[in-house]
Design an enzyme around this catalytic site. Sequence first.
Site, PDB file in Angstrom:
ATOM      1  N   CYS A   1      -2.178   4.318   5.124  1.00 42.81           N
ATOM      2  CA  CYS A   1      -1.689   2.931   5.208  1.00 42.81           C
ATOM      3  C   CYS A   1      -2.158   2.208   6.453  1.00 42.81           C
ATOM      4  O   CYS A   1      -2.223   0.982   6.476  1.00 42.81           O
ATOM      5  CB  CYS A   1      -0.167   2.906   5.223  1.00 42.81           C
ATOM      6  SG  CYS A   1       0.595   4.073   4.148  1.00 42.81           S
TER       7      CYS A   1
ATOM      8  N   HIS B   1       4.033   3.965  -3.476  1.00 39.54           N
ATOM      9  CA  HIS B   1       2.668   3.611  -3.884  1.00 39.54           C
ATOM     10  C   HIS B   1       1.994   4.789  -4.591  1.00 39.54           C
ATOM     11  O   HIS B   1       2.348   5.955  -4.375  1.00 39.54           O
ATOM     12  CB  HIS B   1       1.832   3.276  -2.632  1.00 39.54           C
ATOM     13  CG  HIS B   1       2.090   1.932  -2.049  1.00 39.54           C
ATOM     14  ND1 HIS B   1       2.348   1.736  -0.710  1.00 39.54           N
ATOM     15  CD2 HIS B   1       2.079   0.694  -2.605  1.00 39.54           C
ATOM     16  CE1 HIS B   1       2.502   0.437  -0.473  1.00 39.54           C
ATOM     17  NE2 HIS B   1       2.353  -0.214  -1.610  1.00 39.54           N
TER      18      HIS B   1
HETATM   19  C1  CIR Z   1       6.226  -1.466   2.807  1.00 38.65           C
HETATM   20  O1  CIR Z   1       7.243  -1.166   2.178  1.00 38.65           O
HETATM   21  O2  CIR Z   1       5.427  -2.281   2.389  1.00 38.65           O
HETATM   22  C2  CIR Z   1       5.999  -0.793   4.135  1.00 38.65           C
HETATM   23  N1  CIR Z   1       7.240  -0.575   4.782  1.00 38.65           N
HETATM   24  C3  CIR Z   1       5.244   0.496   3.972  1.00 38.65           C
HETATM   25  C4  CIR Z   1       3.862   0.289   3.419  1.00 38.65           C
HETATM   26  C5  CIR Z   1       3.075   1.560   3.369  1.00 38.65           C
HETATM   27  N2  CIR Z   1       1.778   1.295   2.898  1.00 38.65           N
HETATM   28  C6  CIR Z   1       1.072   2.132   2.146  1.00 38.65           C
HETATM   29  O3  CIR Z   1       1.591   3.145   1.699  1.00 38.65           O
HETATM   30  N3  CIR Z   1      -0.145   1.776   1.809  1.00 38.65           N
END
Ligand code: CIR
Length: 263
Positions: free
Chosen positions: A256, A169
């Site tokens: 997150c 991200h």
């Molecule tokens: C994903 O791949 O969507 C999750 N395993 C990790 C999401 C992390 N979210 C973020 O960086 N905002």
Amino acid sequence: MSPVAAPTATYRALTRAISPRIVECELTHLERLPIDVPNARAQHAAYARALVSLGCAVEEVEPAPDHPDSVFIEDTAVVLDEIAVITRPGAESRRGETAAVERVLAPLRPLAHIRAPGTLDGGDVFVVGKRVFAGRTGRTNDEGIAQLRAALAPHGYTVEAIDVTGCLHLKTAVTAVDDRTVLANPQWIDLRALAGVDVIEVDPAEPMGANIVRVGEALLYGASYPRTRARLEARGHRPVCVDASELAKAEGAVTCCSLVLRA
Ligand code: CIR
């Protein structure tokens, strides 16, 4: 939804419990490693306590045990003082995470929605004053960014798209420290896209160290980046640090795990 602190605080932080299926999480840039779920839960609880210590009323959104990545609530919405934009996550497995978050946000902000074929993850959006930066990633497409721009323009925000390479991200690569400054890893974004903003670069030995939670003037940061922390401290910032190493195995970092909004 259960409040952890009295809702007299200046900020609210929405969080969500770790799913028992977290071990089935999406992974893009990481190898799958065993996740110690009790340890992840203990770290998540300490994270919530740290948010309280920074002045947040922490509210847990109804759990989504069938959604492995639901602890990463940041991806479900972009919340500003004037509006909340409910996202359409780029990973299909995550689309069912937004409804419960929308129910919590509906009484708090006017809502807008990212619609198909747009996709946008909240982890691809950060704000510096009235400048909103949106990452073009595997999760967020140009249509999603255009819809975000249309939703925010009436509130005086500009939305600038940034290409992201090598990480999940935009907020893996860069996050805001205050209204003038960001913390960034120049390996994953072109810093020229941030013209007009002060940049603190992560220590090269700590590539994952660009992700920091801002609660007003206060900061919450991962404990695994002491060298970058020293760079922040040299610039007068005093982040509170928590161990977020277990959820890092699920490719998540500190931002997150919450949606922080002015109460
Ligand atoms: C994903 O791949 O969507 C999750 N395993 C990790 C999401 C992390 N979210 C973020 O960086 N905002």
